[in-house]
Design an enzyme around this catalytic site. Structure first.
Site, PDB file in Angstrom:
ATOM      1  N   ASP A 154       0.798  -1.235   0.000  1.00  0.00           N
ATOM      2  CA  ASP A 154       0.000   0.000   0.000  1.00  0.00           C
ATOM      3  C   ASP A 154       0.830   1.284   0.000  1.00  0.00           C
ATOM      4  O   ASP A 154       0.284   2.357  -0.198  1.00  0.00           O
ATOM      5  CB  ASP A 154      -0.884   0.054   1.255  1.00  0.00           C
ATOM      6  CG  ASP A 154      -1.974  -0.992   1.206  1.00  0.00           C
ATOM      7  OD1 ASP A 154      -2.272  -1.476   0.101  1.00  0.00           O
ATOM      8  OD2 ASP A 154      -2.528  -1.319   2.268  1.00  0.00           O
ATOM      9  N   ARG A 646      28.105 -17.526 -23.017  1.00  0.00           N
ATOM     10  CA  ARG A 646      27.208 -16.892 -23.982  1.00  0.00           C
ATOM     11  C   ARG A 646      27.209 -15.389 -23.767  1.00  0.00           C
ATOM     12  O   ARG A 646      27.232 -14.935 -22.614  1.00  0.00           O
ATOM     13  CB  ARG A 646      25.768 -17.405 -23.799  1.00  0.00           C
ATOM     14  CG  ARG A 646      25.586 -18.848 -24.177  1.00  0.00           C
ATOM     15  CD  ARG A 646      25.776 -19.047 -25.679  1.00  0.00           C
ATOM     16  NE  ARG A 646      26.278 -20.386 -25.936  1.00  0.00           N
ATOM     17  CZ  ARG A 646      25.508 -21.403 -26.325  1.00  0.00           C
ATOM     18  NH1 ARG A 646      24.219 -21.205 -26.487  1.00  0.00           N
ATOM     19  NH2 ARG A 646      26.025 -22.576 -26.550  1.00  0.00           N
TER      20      ARG A 646
END
Ligand code: ADP
Length: 748
Positions: A154, A646
């Site tokens: 909230d 990679r």
């Protein structure tokens, strides 16, 4: 004396971002060599003891950064509200020699913690009398130290600008409203959307602002007229007349009218359906708002306050007043815990007592400012101009690469300017458009729907005028009688704005107020700790890296991810912090061959010890020679088949996409301020020019003439970059370290 044992628990409603905080607390404590425990299921676990209190190692904290909710569980616990329950909890802590606690929860959980700490000595006396603990055990732990962190979707707590989980919830809401918006527009429908917030309208207000909603209902400021239903209908009908195809009403679950009577979402839906005579659909977002992976902001917020919580305990004394740790802007702040709880409750009390003025006052400046801006932006049409008013002619434009949030900024600027009675001109395609007089007058509906759009609707590019074109620029500014210019853009735009400003004696047309609003994913502009677009780009990076990490789990793989930012390492650094990258390469620090070698050797060792995934993030301009490709081939060669390597170059996807809620809200807020600034300066005798920014959470204007003094021209970045200080924290949390001495321990 610094603690030797520490425990963490999450309590109350769960919130996305609790896991990054748990990870940071555990890892920081482990780095100090502490014995660390997690208490599962909140206070219930403390009351129950047994296997609910578990010793944690570094490996228990892996792979949780990107997970929503809390991996150590949370609960509401009635027993902890009783004295006996708390006595039992104290006994279970003593069994593990725990007298330092980090508690992540809402105001309920934190006041429970405060009470527990106050009772501690008494509880120990009782436990000794009951022979449940030995006197010696009790004497070893005369006091309980606690630190509180706020986990709450909230954003309803005093002591921090943002609570952990609020930004992620806003992401969920904005995604949902964007989706609903597109279907609503297809069928000319009205939608009512209920979001969480019993006493706090933060989620409703900010999501309304971010999505361009037509009406927002929040508990702190009910509609200021008795016949609010009529007023709402009037706005929606006028909107349709003006050409709006859809309507969105966002309401907090705790919405009410001036008399304190709850306004239910079903009532609003039914009323609109009856009176508008068309289909109105209600969507109650519910628990969707709690779920999902934490946003980049929540990961970094959780991480930084989690780290600070342990630092605070390590530096503190047991009888210190317990603190709540939050953030103001980008800085960690400590505030006495109970002061935060009391001020938070005061808002709910003011709402309950129908003292809405006080409730809004307690919510603070930026909440109020956002609400005022919202009330202008949601109008169906601007206020009619005063008959006696001479309108100013203000111009808006983009410059530089597109940054998500540029459109939200221009929407806000144009509407605020029109509402104040001025003429708003838009330049297409940056400075090229200004040189070729590609200039249009913008009206209220010309920016409709822009809040949620990525890219630049007006058009932008990286072309900047040469000296020979200044004449054309000046002529067009004169021809269109421009009295003030708002430039929403990046480095090149700032630089050009400065040059026009510097040439104002030669070209009188440049002697108008110019204000620059930082909009670039690179976050490389002076005078603002954050620029519009950077948060969206960071979220894009974080989402991409999450996927890359998942794809690599089955293999032994090292991923080198290259991110944008030009010479500014912000995205690399914050992306690294948010994804747990073990190494981040930045241009600011430079890259030496020996760093790469050290990293490679470490990685070889770790993969030999069964590591599965290595993650390195590299800024695109970290080093011109040691490129991403160079590093990939080097690592691949040296890995000798132990792991594969990679490279992933994220590229321009980082500049695109729907802007994040933060970028939309800040763009809207800053642009509104810029228009007020231009109006003020344009009517002053000696107009000034400036760039706007966020510094320590506050909006600031700095004189445009300060631009050169504040930047490192060669690298196109500010001289001072606040986020560089976070580098050591990121590093400490990414990899286990040799045990650090406690701050108060004497150095050998
Ligand atoms: P939040 O922390 O999100 O505000 P709650 O108010 O439900 O959520 O509080 C969570 C838990 O904290 C409660 O279930 C209870 O165990 C404990 N707690 C809350 N208030 C108190 C209190 N005044 N005294 C003792 N424990 C409390």
């Amino acid at each position: 004396m610094a603690p030797k044992t520490l425990a963490i628990l999450t309590s109350g409603g769960d919130a996305s971002g609790m896991n990054p905080a748990v990870r940071a607390v555990l890892r920081t404590a482990l780095n100090y060599g502490l014995e660390v425990y997690a208490i599962f299921e909140g206070y219930q676990g403390m009351v129950d003891g047994g296997d609910k209190i578990q010793r944690m190692a570094w490996s228990n904290t892996s792979g949780i950064l990107q997970r929503g909710g809390t991996v150590i569980g949370s609960a509401r616990c009635a027993a902890f509200r009783t004295h006996e329950g708390r006595r039992q909890a104290a006994r279970h802590l003593l069994e593990h020699d725990i007298d330092s606690l980090v508690i992540i929860g809402g105001d309920g959980s934190l006041s429970g913690a405060h009470l527990f700490r106050q009772e501690w000595a008494g509880l120990l006396v009782e436990l000794v009398e009951l022979r449940q603990v030995t006197t010696e055990m009790a004497l070893r732990h005369p006091a309980l130290s606690i630190v509180g962190l706020v986990g709450s979707i909230d954003n309803d707590m005093y002591g921090t600008d943002m609570t952990i989980g609020a930004d992620s919830a806003l992401h969920r809401i904005v995604e949902a409203i964007d989706a609903i918006n597109s279907t609503a527009a297809s069928h000319q429908r009205t939608f009512v959307i209920e979001v969480m917030g019993r006493n706090c309208g933060y989620l409703a207000l900010m999501s309304g602002l971010a999505t361009g909603a037509d009406w927002v209902l929040i508990p702190e400021s009910p509609p200021d007229v008795e016949n609010w239903e009529e007023k709402l209908l009037e706005v929606l009908r006028a909107g349709r007349k003006a050409g709006r195809r859809d309507h969105i009403v966002v309401m907090a679950e705790g919405a009410r009218d001036r008399n304190g009577q709850p306004i239910s979402a079903t009532h609003v839906t039914k009323m609109l359906e009856d009176k508008l005579g068309e289909e109105v659909r209600l969507t109650v977002l519910g628990h969707v708002q709690r779920g999902g992976a934490p946003s980049a902001f929540d990961r970094n917020l959780g991480t930084l306050v989690g780290h600070a919580a342990v630092e605070t305990l390590m530096n503190g004394k047991p009888d210190d007043e317990p603190q709540l740790i939050g953030m103001r802007g980008n800085r960690i702040v400590h505030t006495p815990l109970m002061q935060c709880v009391e001020k938070t409750r005061a808002v709910a009390e003011a709402v309950a007592a129908k003292d809405y003025e006080k409730a809004m006052e307690l919510r603070g400046g930026s909440f109020n400012e956002s609400f005022r801006t919202l009330r202008t932006l949601v109008r169906a049409l601007p206020h009619p101009r005063d008959p006696g008013q001479t309108p100013l002619r203000l111009m808006v434009m983009n410059s530089g690469s597109p940054a998500p949030g540029m459109n939200a900024a221009l929407r806000s600027a144009v509407r605020i300017g029109l509402d104040r009675g001025h003429v708003m001109l838009g330049v297409r395609n940056g400075f090229d458009g200004l040189a070729s007089a590609d200039i249009v007058e913008l009206d209220w509906m010309s920016v409709d729907g822009w809040a949620s759009l990525g890219g630049s609707e007006l058009g932008t590019n990286r072309n900047v005028p040469g000296d020979s074109e200044y004449y054309k620029l000046a002529r067009n500014l004169e021809e269109f009688k421009v009295q003030g210019l708002l430039l929403v853009g990046g480095w090149l735009g700032y630089q050009t704005a400065y040059q026009l400003f510097a040439a104002r004696r030669m070209f009188t047309a440049f002697n108008i107020p110019i204000v620059c609003l930082p909009a670039t994913i690179d976050n490389n502009l002076p005078g603002s700790e954050l620029s519009i677009g950077a948060d969206t780009a960071l979220n894009t990076i974080v989402e991409a890296v999450d996927k890359i990490k998942q794809s690599a789990v089955a293999l032994r793989r090292c991923c080198i991810v290259e991110v944008m930012g030009r010479y500014c390492g912000y995205l690399a650094m914050m992306g690294g912090l948010a994804t747990g990258a073990e190494r981040v390469y930045l241009n600011e620090e430079g890259v030496a061959l020996r760093d790469i070698q050290t990293d490679l050797e470490r990685m070889l060792q770790e993969f030999q010890d069964r590591k599965r995934l290595g993650l390195i993030i590299r800024n695109e301009f970290a080093n011109v020679t040691y490129t991403t490709e160079f590093m990939r081939t080097l690592f691949e060669q040296e890995s000798k088949g132990l792991f594969d390597v990679r490279q992933v170059i994220l590229g321009h996807m980082q500049q695109g996409g729907s802007p994040s809620p933060f970028d939309r809200v800040q763009a809207t807020r800053l642009a509104a301020r810029c228009i007020d600034y231009l109006i003020e300066q344009a009517t002053s005798e000696a107009p000034e020019s400036a760039f706007i920014g966020l510094e320590a959470g506050k909006v600031q204007f700095r004189p445009l003439e300060d631009f050169p003094r504040m930047v490192d021209e060669a690298h196109a970045r500010p001289k001072k970059q606040w986020w560089l200080e976070l580098k050591p924290i990121a590093q400490r949390l990414a990899l286990p370290m040799p045990v650090q001495p406690a701050p108060s321990a004497p150095k050998k």
